[in-house]
Design an enzyme around this catalytic site. Structure first.
Site, PDB file in Angstrom:
ATOM      1  N   GLU A   1      36.240  24.702  73.860  1.00 23.85           N
ATOM      2  CA  GLU A   1      35.068  25.323  73.221  1.00 23.85           C
ATOM      3  C   GLU A   1      33.950  24.302  73.058  1.00 23.85           C
ATOM      4  O   GLU A   1      32.783  24.598  73.291  1.00 23.85           O
ATOM      5  CB  GLU A   1      35.419  25.795  71.807  1.00 23.85           C
ATOM      6  CG  GLU A   1      36.223  27.048  71.710  1.00 23.85           C
ATOM      7  CD  GLU A   1      36.534  27.313  70.238  1.00 23.85           C
ATOM      8  OE1 GLU A   1      35.617  27.352  69.403  1.00 23.85           O
ATOM      9  OE2 GLU A   1      37.720  27.449  69.927  1.00 23.85           O
TER      10      GLU A   1
ATOM     11  N   ASN B   1      34.454  32.323  71.039  1.00 26.91           N
ATOM     12  CA  ASN B   1      35.199  31.088  71.279  1.00 26.91           C
ATOM     13  C   ASN B   1      35.823  31.083  72.673  1.00 26.91           C
ATOM     14  O   ASN B   1      35.797  30.070  73.377  1.00 26.91           O
ATOM     15  CB  ASN B   1      36.296  30.910  70.223  1.00 26.91           C
ATOM     16  CG  ASN B   1      35.713  30.686  68.836  1.00 26.91           C
ATOM     17  OD1 ASN B   1      34.525  30.359  68.701  1.00 26.91           O
ATOM     18  ND2 ASN B   1      36.517  30.859  67.809  1.00 26.91           N
TER      19      ASN B   1
ATOM     20  N   ASP C   1      30.472  24.817  74.899  1.00 21.56           N
ATOM     21  CA  ASP C   1      29.282  24.943  74.057  1.00 21.56           C
ATOM     22  C   ASP C   1      28.191  23.981  74.536  1.00 21.56           C
ATOM     23  O   ASP C   1      27.018  24.347  74.628  1.00 21.56           O
ATOM     24  CB  ASP C   1      29.680  24.634  72.610  1.00 21.56           C
ATOM     25  CG  ASP C   1      28.491  24.475  71.694  1.00 21.56           C
ATOM     26  OD1 ASP C   1      27.915  25.505  71.313  1.00 21.56           O
ATOM     27  OD2 ASP C   1      28.131  23.326  71.362  1.00 21.56           O
TER      28      ASP C   1
ATOM     29  N   GLU D   1      33.099  30.441  75.269  1.00 23.27           N
ATOM     30  CA  GLU D   1      32.756  29.016  75.357  1.00 23.27           C
ATOM     31  C   GLU D   1      33.859  28.239  76.083  1.00 23.27           C
ATOM     32  O   GLU D   1      33.581  27.388  76.933  1.00 23.27           O
ATOM     33  CB  GLU D   1      32.576  28.423  73.963  1.00 23.27           C
ATOM     34  CG  GLU D   1      31.300  28.860  73.268  1.00 23.27           C
ATOM     35  CD  GLU D   1      31.164  28.251  71.876  1.00 23.27           C
ATOM     36  OE1 GLU D   1      30.024  28.013  71.457  1.00 23.27           O
ATOM     37  OE2 GLU D   1      32.198  28.031  71.202  1.00 23.27           O
TER      38      GLU D   1
END
Lengths: 246, 246
Positions: free
Chosen positions: B62, B131, B66, B134
């Site tokens: 993640e 989540n 991100d 990502e």
């Protein structure tokens, strides 16, 4: 080849030639579109605009460079710290891309020297160093893409500065590590400190670290202690294999 | 070629084959290292570890995803909004990568279907969708590099969702834009709403938008209004050239 080279050389003005050479020195590769780099050094006080009336200065490039820096550091930490969880990786990254650290990086490259501005250098705040560094990364992205950003950040940020042990607070001082090693190896060493003031109007200190009579590292910082630590860290990484073997 | 293909096909188990095909469908390209994607769908409750004892789940991915998402969106906004200053670009990016939006993206791809977990789907919070989205981007970066992240984000985020006029609040409703156009063009249209509940245990609505008797867009959301707006937006972009010409 000869003809092409001639055309390229001819089409560049003498000022462009100087800028090109200097950029190549800072970047470690040949820039393609000089305009991106020129913009990276154009302060808003220049009041430049493009043909559509949009302001031409480095502020938007900071946004871009900040993002690229963030993801290159994220990938590095992800690969280098397999035991670190998400929160840990996030915390480590903020340490690396802290305002203070970015300012140091920009200052080390003396980027301020190339700023085109209508206000004098004394009027810039301390953050201009970091802002220019971010903008330069943004320009690299536009000029050569993500891979070149990675290469540049690796060379200028990760190799010289990103030391996970230090970031974790496990290594307190490289100077003491280095001195310990020199004493054990019975190698004479000396730190030669001198004043080295740039155009910024602030006091700077330069350090030359000699081991066995040879200069092994140089550094420059706002205090003697910082400059010595920086030179020690550089020497430590240069000698790392040797030191770890013993 | 034939032999190589055969070896590749042979070396994959039937379960791997299903996972590969499904991933290829979601990704829009062939995954190379399936393990990265498997990790992207491994919930921490699985309690998996690698041979060094490090936890194997999607949480670190993640962090990586991100960062990649942030820089791809930054580059897109930089290029598409030449008039936007640094603050504006930052604000636009946070709207695009908002938690709510990421959850919507993950939900649309039905990523939750692939989660490997020891707790039941009802125990996941709403944020699991974002989540997973990502983490999937993180896996793409590890598997195929930055360029594939860009391609994926372009296809799944930028083209269907990133509409600068809407983000700026200039367009309030795509439904009203679309109805206006249909009326002007004397085209019959209808929104067919039906309940469409996934495995998440929450109420969902599906919408089929027909124009001239043909289904031109479909969408699914947590309210009728949202689903209609989403379908209208999709149809609007599909027809955009036509609409703007009139």
């Amino acid at each position: 080849m000869g003809i092409i080279k001639k055309i390229f050389t001819k089409s560049r003005s003498p000022e462009d030639g100087i800028f090109f050479t200097q950029m190549q020195k800072i970047l470690g590769f040949k820039p393609m579109e000089l305009d991106h780099y020129r913009r990276a050094f154009t302060h808003r006080s220049s009041n430049k605009t493009d043909d559509k009336g949009h302001p031409v200065n480095y502020e938007r490039l900071e946004f871009l460079g900040d993002a690229m820096l963030g993801s290159v550091i994220a990938a590095h930490l992800f690969n280098e710290v397999p035991a670190g969880d998400e929160g840990y990786l996030t915390k480590m990254r903020s340490k690396i891309v802290s305002r203070e650290h970015l300012n140091e990086l920009g200052r080390d490259l003396n980027l301020i020297k190339w700023v085109e501005s209508k206000v004098s250098a004394q009027h810039f705040g301390e953050n201009i160093h970091g802002n220019l560094f971010e903008a330069l990364i943004g320009a690299i992205y536009l000029d050569r893409g993500f891979t070149y950003c990675e290469k540049f950040i690796n060379k200028k940020v990760i190799i010289p500065y990103v030391d996970i042990a230090k970031l974790e607070g496990k290594v307190i001082s490289y100077k003491s590590l280095l001195i310990e090693w020199c004493q054990k190896e019975k190698k004479p060493f000396s730190y030669e400190v001198y004043e080295d003031n740039g155009m910024e109007g602030q006091k700077y200190f330069g350090v030359r670290l000699r081991i066995d009579g040879k200069i092994v590292a140089k550094a420059r910082a706002t205090s003697k202690k910082k400059a010595e630590e920086k030179a020690s860290q550089r020497a430590y990484f240069a000698f790392q294999e040797k030191i770890n073997k013993k």
